[in-house]
Motif scaffolding. Structure first.
Motif, PDB file in Angstrom:
ATOM      1  N   VAL A  69      -1.281  -1.638  13.635  1.00 53.36           N
ATOM      2  CA  VAL A  69      -0.915  -1.816  12.189  1.00 53.36           C
ATOM      3  C   VAL A  69       0.109  -3.098  12.432  1.00 53.36           C
ATOM      4  O   VAL A  69       0.038  -4.065  11.548  1.00 53.36           O
ATOM      5  N   LYS A  70       1.140  -2.695  12.980  1.00 48.88           N
ATOM      6  CA  LYS A  70       2.412  -3.983  13.156  1.00 48.88           C
ATOM      7  C   LYS A  70       1.817  -5.183  13.452  1.00 48.88           C
ATOM      8  O   LYS A  70       2.290  -6.057  12.773  1.00 48.88           O
ATOM      9  N   PHE A  71       0.942  -5.128  14.446  1.00 45.89           N
ATOM     10  CA  PHE A  71       0.468  -6.545  14.823  1.00 45.89           C
ATOM     11  C   PHE A  71      -0.392  -7.269  13.585  1.00 45.89           C
ATOM     12  O   PHE A  71      -0.215  -8.560  13.660  1.00 45.89           O
ATOM     13  N   ALA A  72      -1.402  -6.515  13.068  1.00 46.98           N
ATOM     14  CA  ALA A  72      -2.195  -6.907  12.329  1.00 46.98           C
ATOM     15  C   ALA A  72      -1.375  -7.575  11.167  1.00 46.98           C
ATOM     16  O   ALA A  72      -1.665  -8.527  10.278  1.00 46.98           O
ATOM     17  N   THR A  73      -0.424  -6.838  10.730  1.00 49.93           N
ATOM     18  CA  THR A  73       0.388  -7.101   9.428  1.00 49.93           C
ATOM     19  C   THR A  73       1.161  -8.474   9.734  1.00 49.93           C
ATOM     20  O   THR A  73       1.437  -9.145   8.808  1.00 49.93           O
ATOM     21  N   GLY A  74       1.351  -8.650  11.065  1.00 51.18           N
ATOM     22  CA  GLY A  74       1.982 -10.136  11.385  1.00 51.18           C
ATOM     23  C   GLY A  74       1.131 -11.190  11.136  1.00 51.18           C
ATOM     24  O   GLY A  74       1.675 -12.348  11.186  1.00 51.18           O
ATOM     25  N   THR A  75      -0.321 -10.915  10.944  1.00 50.59           N
ATOM     26  CA  THR A  75      -1.085 -12.015  10.473  1.00 50.59           C
ATOM     27  C   THR A  75      -1.441 -12.330   9.045  1.00 50.59           C
ATOM     28  O   THR A  75      -2.031 -12.975   8.630  1.00 50.59           O
ATOM     29  N   LEU A  76      -0.774 -11.413   8.314  1.00 48.39           N
ATOM     30  CA  LEU A  76      -0.919 -11.322   6.759  1.00 48.39           C
ATOM     31  C   LEU A  76       0.170 -12.617   6.255  1.00 48.39           C
ATOM     32  O   LEU A  76       1.039 -12.650   6.643  1.00 48.39           O
ATOM     33  N   THR A  77      -0.447 -13.376   5.237  1.00 47.38           N
ATOM     34  CA  THR A  77       0.352 -14.367   4.784  1.00 47.38           C
ATOM     35  C   THR A  77       0.175 -14.446   3.374  1.00 47.38           C
ATOM     36  O   THR A  77      -0.625 -13.566   2.644  1.00 47.38           O
ATOM     37  N   GLU A  78       0.834 -14.990   2.367  1.00 47.19           N
ATOM     38  CA  GLU A  78       0.964 -15.169   1.113  1.00 47.19           C
ATOM     39  C   GLU A  78       0.628 -14.089   0.117  1.00 47.19           C
ATOM     40  O   GLU A  78       1.281 -12.962   0.407  1.00 47.19           O
ATOM     41  N   GLU A  79      -0.596 -13.872  -0.521  1.00 51.27           N
ATOM     42  CA  GLU A  79      -0.805 -12.898  -1.216  1.00 51.27           C
ATOM     43  C   GLU A  79      -0.996 -11.340  -0.350  1.00 51.27           C
ATOM     44  O   GLU A  79      -0.580 -10.357  -0.747  1.00 51.27           O
ATOM     45  N   ALA A  80      -1.700 -11.486   0.648  1.00 56.26           N
ATOM     46  CA  ALA A  80      -1.719 -10.322   1.545  1.00 56.26           C
ATOM     47  C   ALA A  80      -0.534  -9.886   1.869  1.00 56.26           C
ATOM     48  O   ALA A  80      -0.495  -8.751   2.068  1.00 56.26           O
ATOM     49  N   LEU A  81       0.550 -10.845   2.299  1.00 54.00           N
ATOM     50  CA  LEU A  81       1.703 -10.226   3.107  1.00 54.00           C
ATOM     51  C   LEU A  81       2.451  -9.535   1.857  1.00 54.00           C
ATOM     52  O   LEU A  81       3.226  -8.507   1.895  1.00 54.00           O
ATOM     53  N   SER A  82       2.301 -10.166   0.479  1.00 54.28           N
ATOM     54  CA  SER A  82       3.111  -9.673  -0.706  1.00 54.28           C
ATOM     55  C   SER A  82       2.694  -8.098  -0.842  1.00 54.28           C
ATOM     56  O   SER A  82       3.219  -7.316  -1.381  1.00 54.28           O
ATOM     57  N   TRP A  83       1.186  -7.909  -0.961  1.00 54.60           N
ATOM     58  CA  TRP A  83       0.692  -6.693  -0.887  1.00 54.60           C
ATOM     59  C   TRP A  83       1.300  -5.723   0.379  1.00 54.60           C
ATOM     60  O   TRP A  83       1.445  -4.730  -0.263  1.00 54.60           O
TER      61      TRP A  83
END
Length: 126
Positions: free
Chosen positions: A95-109
Protein backbone atom coordinates in the motif's frame (compact mmCIF):
# COMPACT_ATOMS: atom_id res chain seq x y z
CA UNK A 1 -12.55 -83.96 -0.05
CA UNK A 2 -9.33 -82.05 0.41
CA UNK A 3 -8.97 -78.38 1.14
CA UNK A 4 -6.08 -76.23 0.06
CA UNK A 5 -6.28 -73.69 2.85
CA UNK A 6 -3.02 -71.99 3.79
CA UNK A 7 -2.04 -72.41 7.39
CA UNK A 8 -2.84 -69.41 9.61
CA UNK A 9 0.08 -67.00 10.01
CA UNK A 10 1.37 -66.32 13.46
CA UNK A 11 1.81 -62.80 14.82
CA UNK A 12 5.58 -63.26 14.67
CA UNK A 13 5.40 -64.26 11.01
CA UNK A 14 3.23 -61.23 10.20
CA UNK A 15 5.64 -58.86 12.03
CA UNK A 16 8.61 -60.33 10.13
CA UNK A 17 6.79 -60.00 6.80
CA UNK A 18 5.96 -56.33 7.52
CA UNK A 19 9.50 -55.58 8.76
CA UNK A 20 11.03 -57.22 5.69
CA UNK A 21 8.70 -55.25 3.39
CA UNK A 22 9.54 -51.96 5.12
CA UNK A 23 13.27 -52.70 4.98
CA UNK A 24 13.05 -53.52 1.27
CA UNK A 25 11.09 -50.34 0.55
CA UNK A 26 13.56 -48.19 2.51
CA UNK A 27 16.53 -49.73 0.73
CA UNK A 28 14.89 -49.16 -2.65
CA UNK A 29 14.11 -45.54 -1.74
CA UNK A 30 17.69 -44.94 -0.57
CA UNK A 31 19.08 -46.43 -3.80
CA UNK A 32 16.67 -44.35 -5.86
CA UNK A 33 17.67 -41.14 -4.06
CA UNK A 34 21.37 -41.95 -4.48
CA UNK A 35 20.86 -42.33 -8.23
CA UNK A 36 18.70 -39.21 -8.59
CA UNK A 37 20.13 -35.87 -9.59
CA UNK A 38 19.84 -33.29 -6.80
CA UNK A 39 18.02 -30.90 -9.14
CA UNK A 40 14.83 -32.95 -8.82
CA UNK A 41 14.64 -32.51 -5.07
CA UNK A 42 12.40 -29.74 -3.79
CA UNK A 43 14.22 -26.52 -3.13
CA UNK A 44 13.74 -24.45 -0.05
CA UNK A 45 11.70 -21.34 -0.63
CA UNK A 46 13.76 -18.18 -0.39
CA UNK A 47 13.18 -16.08 2.66
CA UNK A 48 11.15 -13.02 1.80
CA UNK A 49 13.04 -9.84 2.32
CA UNK A 50 11.61 -6.39 2.46
CA UNK A 51 12.14 -4.57 -0.80
CA UNK A 52 13.17 -0.96 -0.90
CA UNK A 53 11.39 1.88 -2.65
CA UNK A 54 14.48 2.23 -4.87
CA UNK A 55 14.14 -1.44 -5.97
CA UNK A 56 10.47 -0.92 -6.64
CA UNK A 57 11.13 2.16 -8.74
CA UNK A 58 13.78 0.31 -10.78
CA UNK A 59 10.94 -1.93 -12.01
CA UNK A 60 9.33 1.15 -13.59
CA UNK A 61 5.86 1.47 -12.07
CA UNK A 62 3.45 3.83 -13.77
CA UNK A 63 1.82 6.78 -12.06
CA UNK A 64 -1.92 7.10 -11.67
CA UNK A 65 -3.53 10.56 -11.74
CA UNK A 66 -7.11 9.46 -11.27
CA UNK A 67 -8.33 10.95 -14.54
CA UNK A 68 -7.45 7.99 -16.78
CA UNK A 69 -10.82 6.26 -16.44
CA UNK A 70 -11.50 2.59 -15.82
CA UNK A 71 -9.09 1.31 -18.47
CA UNK A 72 -6.29 3.52 -17.14
CA UNK A 73 -6.99 2.32 -13.60
CA UNK A 74 -6.89 -1.34 -14.69
CA UNK A 75 -3.58 -0.74 -16.51
CA UNK A 76 -2.12 0.98 -13.43
CA UNK A 77 -3.38 -1.80 -11.16
CA UNK A 78 -1.98 -4.60 -13.34
CA UNK A 79 1.36 -2.82 -13.80
CA UNK A 80 1.60 -2.20 -10.05
CA UNK A 81 1.03 -5.93 -9.37
CA UNK A 82 3.77 -6.75 -11.89
CA UNK A 83 6.15 -4.28 -10.25
CA UNK A 84 5.44 -5.80 -6.82
CA UNK A 85 6.35 -9.21 -8.19
CA UNK A 86 9.48 -7.92 -9.95
CA UNK A 87 10.75 -6.20 -6.81
CA UNK A 88 9.75 -8.98 -4.37
CA UNK A 89 7.61 -6.47 -2.50
CA UNK A 90 6.29 -7.77 0.81
CA UNK A 91 2.61 -7.42 1.74
CA UNK A 92 3.32 -4.84 4.43
CA UNK A 93 4.88 -2.43 1.89
CA UNK A 94 2.44 -2.73 -1.01
CA UNK A 95 0.00 0.00 0.00
CA UNK A 96 2.79 2.40 0.93
CA UNK A 97 4.62 1.85 -2.35
CA UNK A 98 1.47 1.85 -4.51
CA UNK A 99 0.39 5.19 -3.05
CA UNK A 100 3.81 6.52 -3.99
CA UNK A 101 2.70 6.25 -7.62
CA UNK A 102 -0.44 8.32 -7.12
CA UNK A 103 -0.44 11.90 -8.43
CA UNK A 104 -2.90 14.77 -8.83
CA UNK A 105 -6.54 13.79 -8.13
CA UNK A 106 -5.62 10.26 -7.06
CA UNK A 107 -3.08 11.59 -4.55
CA UNK A 108 -5.63 14.08 -3.23
CA UNK A 109 -8.12 11.25 -2.76
CA UNK A 110 -5.51 9.15 -0.92
CA UNK A 111 -4.58 12.03 1.37
CA UNK A 112 -8.23 12.68 2.22
CA UNK A 113 -8.65 8.98 2.98
CA UNK A 114 -5.47 8.59 5.06
CA UNK A 115 -5.55 11.85 7.02
CA UNK A 116 -8.48 11.04 9.34
CA UNK A 117 -7.17 7.59 10.31
CA UNK A 118 -3.44 8.35 10.21
CA UNK A 119 -0.96 7.33 7.56
CA UNK A 120 0.34 4.26 9.45
CA UNK A 121 -3.20 2.89 9.82
CA UNK A 122 -3.94 3.69 6.18
CA UNK A 123 -0.87 1.69 5.09
CA UNK A 124 -2.32 -1.37 6.88
CA UNK A 125 -5.34 -1.66 4.58
CA UNK A 126 -5.42 -4.59 2.20
Amino acid sequence: MSTSEAPAMTQAAIRKLVADSVTTALEAQAANMANTDNTTRPREAPVARQCSYKELMSCQPINFKGTEGAIGFIRWFERTKSVFSCSNCTEDCKVKFATGTLTEEALSWWNSFAQPIGIEEAYKIT
